[in-house]
Design a protein around this motif. Structure first.
Motif, mmCIF file in Angstrom:
data_model
loop_
_atom_site.group_PDB
_atom_site.id
_atom_site.type_symbol
_atom_site.label_atom_id
_atom_site.label_comp_id
_atom_site.label_asym_id
_atom_site.label_seq_id
_atom_site.Cartn_x
_atom_site.Cartn_y
_atom_site.Cartn_z
ATOM 1 N N GLN A 189 0.817 -1.196 0.000
ATOM 2 C CA GLN A 189 0.000 0.000 0.000
ATOM 3 C C GLN A 189 0.860 1.258 0.000
ATOM 4 O OE1 GLN A 189 -2.512 -0.664 3.361
ATOM 5 N NE2 GLN A 189 -3.894 -1.997 2.237
ATOM 6 N N GLU A 190 1.981 1.230 0.684
ATOM 7 C CA GLU A 190 2.841 2.408 0.765
ATOM 8 C C GLU A 190 3.599 2.675 -0.531
ATOM 9 O OE1 GLU A 190 5.390 1.924 4.094
ATOM 10 O OE2 GLU A 190 3.748 1.873 5.518
ATOM 11 N N THR A 191 3.889 1.644 -1.303
ATOM 12 C CA THR A 191 4.693 1.844 -2.507
ATOM 13 C C THR A 191 3.915 2.517 -3.620
ATOM 14 O OG1 THR A 191 4.176 -0.347 -3.348
ATOM 15 C CG2 THR A 191 6.200 -0.137 -2.056
ATOM 16 N N GLY A 192 2.580 2.415 -3.620
ATOM 17 C CA GLY A 192 1.785 3.033 -4.681
ATOM 18 C C GLY A 192 2.259 2.568 -6.045
ATOM 19 N N ALA A 193 2.202 1.275 -6.283
ATOM 20 C CA ALA A 193 2.719 0.668 -7.505
ATOM 21 C C ALA A 193 2.242 1.399 -8.750
ATOM 22 C CB ALA A 193 2.305 -0.796 -7.567
ATOM 23 N N GLU A 194 3.160 1.713 -9.629
ATOM 24 C CA GLU A 194 2.866 2.383 -10.897
ATOM 25 C C GLU A 194 3.017 1.385 -12.030
ATOM 26 O OE1 GLU A 194 2.350 5.856 -11.508
ATOM 27 O OE2 GLU A 194 2.201 6.222 -9.367
ATOM 28 N N GLY A 195 2.227 1.560 -13.071
ATOM 29 C CA GLY A 195 2.332 0.699 -14.241
ATOM 30 C C GLY A 195 1.070 -0.107 -14.449
ATOM 31 N N VAL A 196 1.125 -1.016 -15.413
ATOM 32 C CA VAL A 196 -0.023 -1.862 -15.735
ATOM 33 C C VAL A 196 0.224 -3.239 -15.119
ATOM 34 C CG1 VAL A 196 -1.366 -2.934 -17.582
ATOM 35 C CG2 VAL A 196 -0.502 -0.603 -17.851
ATOM 36 N N PHE A 197 -0.781 -3.737 -14.401
ATOM 37 C CA PHE A 197 -0.707 -5.026 -13.736
ATOM 38 C C PHE A 197 -1.882 -5.872 -14.212
ATOM 39 C CE2 PHE A 197 1.377 -1.930 -11.138
ATOM 40 C CZ PHE A 197 2.540 -2.571 -10.742
ATOM 41 N N TYR A 198 -1.743 -7.188 -14.059
ATOM 42 C CA TYR A 198 -2.767 -8.099 -14.554
ATOM 43 C C TYR A 198 -3.281 -8.962 -13.416
ATOM 44 C CZ TYR A 198 -0.925 -6.438 -18.899
ATOM 45 O OH TYR A 198 -0.530 -5.603 -19.915
ATOM 46 N N GLY A 199 -4.601 -9.197 -13.429
ATOM 47 C CA GLY A 199 -5.198 -9.994 -12.373
ATOM 48 C C GLY A 199 -6.387 -10.778 -12.879
ATOM 49 N N ALA A 249 -13.845 -9.433 -6.439
ATOM 50 C CA ALA A 249 -13.105 -10.211 -5.452
ATOM 51 C C ALA A 249 -11.952 -10.786 -6.265
ATOM 52 C CB ALA A 249 -13.967 -11.297 -4.848
ATOM 53 N N HIS A 250 -10.767 -10.200 -6.132
ATOM 54 C CA HIS A 250 -9.657 -10.589 -7.009
ATOM 55 C C HIS A 250 -8.558 -11.323 -6.261
ATOM 56 C CE1 HIS A 250 -6.981 -7.411 -5.551
ATOM 57 N NE2 HIS A 250 -8.035 -6.604 -5.585
ATOM 58 N N ASN A 251 -7.793 -12.086 -7.024
ATOM 59 C CA ASN A 251 -6.609 -12.768 -6.506
ATOM 60 C C ASN A 251 -5.513 -11.736 -6.291
ATOM 61 O OD1 ASN A 251 -8.003 -15.172 -6.883
ATOM 62 N ND2 ASN A 251 -7.072 -15.577 -8.880
ATOM 63 N N ASP A 252 -4.362 -12.179 -5.769
ATOM 64 C CA ASP A 252 -3.215 -11.288 -5.659
ATOM 65 C C ASP A 252 -2.913 -10.696 -7.028
ATOM 66 O OD1 ASP A 252 -2.817 -11.871 -2.981
ATOM 67 O OD2 ASP A 252 -1.199 -13.302 -3.353
ATOM 68 N N ILE A 253 -2.642 -9.410 -7.060
ATOM 69 C CA ILE A 253 -2.183 -8.754 -8.280
ATOM 70 C C ILE A 253 -0.700 -8.515 -8.045
ATOM 71 C CG2 ILE A 253 -2.415 -6.770 -9.817
ATOM 72 C CD1 ILE A 253 -5.319 -6.493 -8.756
ATOM 73 N N MET A 254 0.116 -9.416 -8.585
ATOM 74 C CA MET A 254 1.544 -9.426 -8.296
ATOM 75 C C MET A 254 2.181 -8.062 -8.540
ATOM 76 S SD MET A 254 1.853 -12.445 -7.156
ATOM 77 C CE MET A 254 3.606 -12.451 -6.926
ATOM 78 N N GLY A 255 2.881 -7.578 -7.522
ATOM 79 C CA GLY A 255 3.573 -6.304 -7.613
ATOM 80 C C GLY A 255 2.699 -5.107 -7.332
ATOM 81 N N CYS A 256 1.398 -5.331 -7.099
ATOM 82 C CA CYS A 256 0.477 -4.209 -6.916
ATOM 83 C C CYS A 256 -0.286 -4.276 -5.601
ATOM 84 C CB CYS A 256 -0.481 -4.134 -8.095
ATOM 85 S SG CYS A 256 -1.559 -2.700 -8.083
ATOM 86 N N MET A 257 -1.029 -5.377 -5.364
ATOM 87 C CA MET A 257 -1.833 -5.471 -4.142
ATOM 88 C C MET A 257 -2.195 -6.921 -3.841
ATOM 89 S SD MET A 257 -5.653 -4.157 -5.297
ATOM 90 C CE MET A 257 -5.071 -2.656 -6.048
ATOM 91 N N PRO A 258 -2.480 -7.212 -2.571
ATOM 92 C CA PRO A 258 -2.892 -8.565 -2.208
ATOM 93 C C PRO A 258 -4.334 -8.828 -2.621
ATOM 94 C CG PRO A 258 -2.941 -7.145 -0.283
ATOM 95 C CD PRO A 258 -2.361 -6.332 -1.409
ATOM 96 N N ALA A 259 -4.746 -10.076 -2.522
ATOM 97 C CA ALA A 259 -6.124 -10.465 -2.834
ATOM 98 C C ALA A 259 -7.083 -9.742 -1.893
ATOM 99 C CB ALA A 259 -6.281 -11.976 -2.692
#
Length: 106
Positions: free
Chosen positions: A26-36, A53-63
């Protein structure tokens, strides 16, 4: 005695590590395009906002379950609660850029 103490401490350690990982994401504020991949819980008519209700979005946020804006209403026009989708997410703005239907609701 030692084993009993370790057995009590282990869940606390695991919870602490999991909480620190979530806080870091949450603190990193991931930038870019991610897939989930996610399960559609709701679609707001007119605006196209989608609750997933999504799975982990790798590099962006948890499920988790979360409401997202969509790039344009047509991205979510054909989606219904219960559908499973693969999606592209703008990680900086939390906007769904594109969604592809994986399976329809039963």
């Amino acid at each position: 005695m030692q084993f009993a103490k370790l057995r009590l401490a282990l869940p606390l350690i695991v919870c602490g590590l999991a909480a620190s990982d979530a806080a870091e994401v949450q603190e990193t504020g991931a930038e870019g395009v991610f897939y989930g991949r996610g399960l559609v819980k709701a679609v707001e008519p007119g605006t196209g906002w989608v609750t997933l209700a999504h799975n982990d979005i790798m590099g962006c946020m948890p499920a988790m379950e979360m409401m997202f804006r969509v790039r344009a209403p047509e991205v979510s026009r054909e989606l219904r609660p219960g559908d499973t989708i693969d999606f592209a997410l703008d990680g900086g703005k939390y906007v769904i850029l594109d969604a592809k239907l994986v399976s329809h609701a039963d």
